[in-house]
Scaffold this motif. Structure first.
Motif, PDB file in Angstrom:
ATOM      1  N   ARG A 193       0.806  -1.208   0.000  1.00 39.75           N
ATOM      2  CA  ARG A 193       0.000   0.000   0.000  1.00 39.75           C
ATOM      3  C   ARG A 193       0.848   1.271   0.000  1.00 39.75           C
ATOM      4  N   GLN A 194       2.126   1.131  -0.304  1.00 44.41           N
ATOM      5  CA  GLN A 194       2.971   2.279  -0.628  1.00 44.41           C
ATOM      6  C   GLN A 194       3.880   1.855  -1.770  1.00 44.41           C
ATOM      7  N   VAL A 195       4.057   2.737  -2.751  1.00 40.03           N
ATOM      8  CA  VAL A 195       4.986   2.450  -3.832  1.00 40.03           C
ATOM      9  C   VAL A 195       5.959   3.607  -3.971  1.00 40.03           C
ATOM     10  N   GLU A 196       7.216   3.274  -4.149  1.00 42.89           N
ATOM     11  CA  GLU A 196       8.240   4.295  -4.353  1.00 42.89           C
ATOM     12  C   GLU A 196       8.451   4.468  -5.857  1.00 42.89           C
ATOM     13  N   VAL A 197       8.265   5.680  -6.318  1.00 40.80           N
ATOM     14  CA  VAL A 197       8.283   5.961  -7.747  1.00 40.80           C
ATOM     15  C   VAL A 197       9.040   7.252  -8.003  1.00 40.80           C
ATOM     16  N   THR A 198       9.318   7.532  -9.278  1.00 46.73           N
ATOM     17  CA  THR A 198      10.003   8.767  -9.642  1.00 46.73           C
ATOM     18  C   THR A 198       9.313   9.418 -10.832  1.00 46.73           C
ATOM     19  N   ILE A 199       9.537  10.716 -10.975  1.00 42.38           N
ATOM     20  CA  ILE A 199       9.045  11.429 -12.144  1.00 42.38           C
ATOM     21  C   ILE A 199       9.849  10.969 -13.361  1.00 42.38           C
ATOM     22  N   ASN A 200       9.160  10.613 -14.422  1.00 42.15           N
ATOM     23  CA  ASN A 200       9.774  10.131 -15.669  1.00 42.15           C
ATOM     24  C   ASN A 200      10.550   8.831 -15.496  1.00 42.15           C
ATOM     25  N   GLY A 201      10.405   8.177 -14.348  1.00 34.54           N
ATOM     26  CA  GLY A 201      11.109   6.917 -14.133  1.00 34.54           C
ATOM     27  C   GLY A 201      12.604   7.077 -13.940  1.00 34.54           C
TER      28      GLY A 201
END
Length: 335
Positions: A193-201
């Motif tokens: 229920r939490q995902v670590e992500v970035t802008i533009n990958g």
């Protein structure tokens, strides 16, 4: 521009966008968590108290507390409490390590036929939750896992860790084999229920899971009944801003934010979109902040696309005129 600066500029994406690890909205111990996922923008992935990389690149645990860096059962800022918490945690972890060493010497599977690495991981997660962790991160640091493998790992933890509902399982997937998004979605579908992500990958090597892809997958697939509370209309502008500030161009065919993401050049596709946008666009461009779709005239375009363009610039033609103009158009387009 530091991570905090980018996060402030991109803050319009929603209240769950943060530099570094995100903060779970509300207290996760209470009901209502099932339908929400926190998109934690991972510009800075520091401040973990545990980073035990293990063979295979996936399945090691990293944990943190929302209210400080104490590793123990107490959350206060008192130094004595913090030190006591660390001692408590390391004691728990040593007992798990001892169990793991014995288990490995006795065989490759436990009495229920489970993978010993998953069993060991579950014991570690259980220990850190018992020690006070509120978010436990399960990374695929090398991007090696297949989606079903990563999903099964999260599912195993959800079903076999005592007290797992007292914390939030978080995903952190790399894109070395192009599966970061698929692995992350698989993790979410199995309980993360939490995902670590970035802008533009953006990220180490081939990058990390992209925020825009996770946000729009969950938005499009409403049957999953998971909300992110991300303001998706800010996705495109934030993507362009980060691309400019970091001097990292976005590839034209990049999903959702690439120059060609809402661009149509094939005659069949152009005709279909002009008749009904949903024939070839599963995302409304306005939903991600893109002004409009593009009909690009090429040698593969048909009369429908040419007529559409001519009308936009003020030319009305009957069928005979359109046929003659289309022939001249192809002569130019084929050159």
């Amino acid at each position: 521009l530091d991570a905090g600066g980018i996060a402030r500029i991109g803050g319009g994406l929603g209240q769950l966008l943060h530099a570094g690890l995100g903060i779970i909205e509300g207290d996760h111990r209470f009901a209502g968590l099932e339908g929400h996922v926190n998109l934690a923008d991972a510009f800075d992935l520091g401040n973990r108290l545990l980073d035990g990389d293990r063979a295979g690149g996936a399945g090691h645990a990293r944990y943190r507390q929302r209210d400080g860096l104490s590793g123990g059962p107490h959350r206060g800022n008192n130094g004595g409490e913090r030190e006591g918490g660390k001692q408590f945690f390391h004691g728990e972890l040593r007992s798990v390590e001892k169990w793991h060493d014995v288990g490995k010497s006795e065989g490759d599977q436990d009495q229920h036929g489970h993978d010993p690495e998953n069993v060991y991981l579950a014991r570690v997660v259980e220990a850190v939750i018992k020690a006070g962790a509120t978010v436990v991160n399960i990374p695929d640091t090398t991007g090696y896992c297949l989606p079903w493998q990563y999903g099964e790992k999260i599912k195993f933890l959800m079903e076999n860790v005592k007290g797992v509902h007292n914390a939030v399982l978080s995903t952190h997937c790399h894109n070395d084999l192009g599966m970061a998004t698929a692995n992350t979605i698989s993790g979410v579908m199995n309980g993360a229920r939490q995902v670590e992500v970035t802008i533009n990958g953006i990220g180490e090597r081939a990058g990390n899971t992209s925020l825009k892809e996770i946000a729009m997958i969950l938005k499009c697939h409403k049957n999953l009944e998971i909300e992110t509370h991300i303001n998706t209309q800010k996705i495109y502008s934030t993507s362009r801003l980060v691309s400019s500030l970091m001097n990292m161009p976005v590839q034209p065919n990049k999903a959702i934010v690439g120059r060609n993401a809402f661009s149509h050049s094939s005659g069949i596709h152009q005709d279909g979109v002009l008749k009904n946008r949903e024939n070839y666009e599963i995302i409304n461009p306005h939903d991600v902040g893109v002004p409009e779709s593009l009909i690009v005239l090429t040698a593969r375009s048909g009369r429908a696309a040419l007529k559409h363009r001519l009308e936009k610039i003020g030319f009305e033609m009957d069928q005979t005129q359109l046929d003659a103009t289309y022939k001249k158009f192809l002569d130019v387009a084929d050159q």
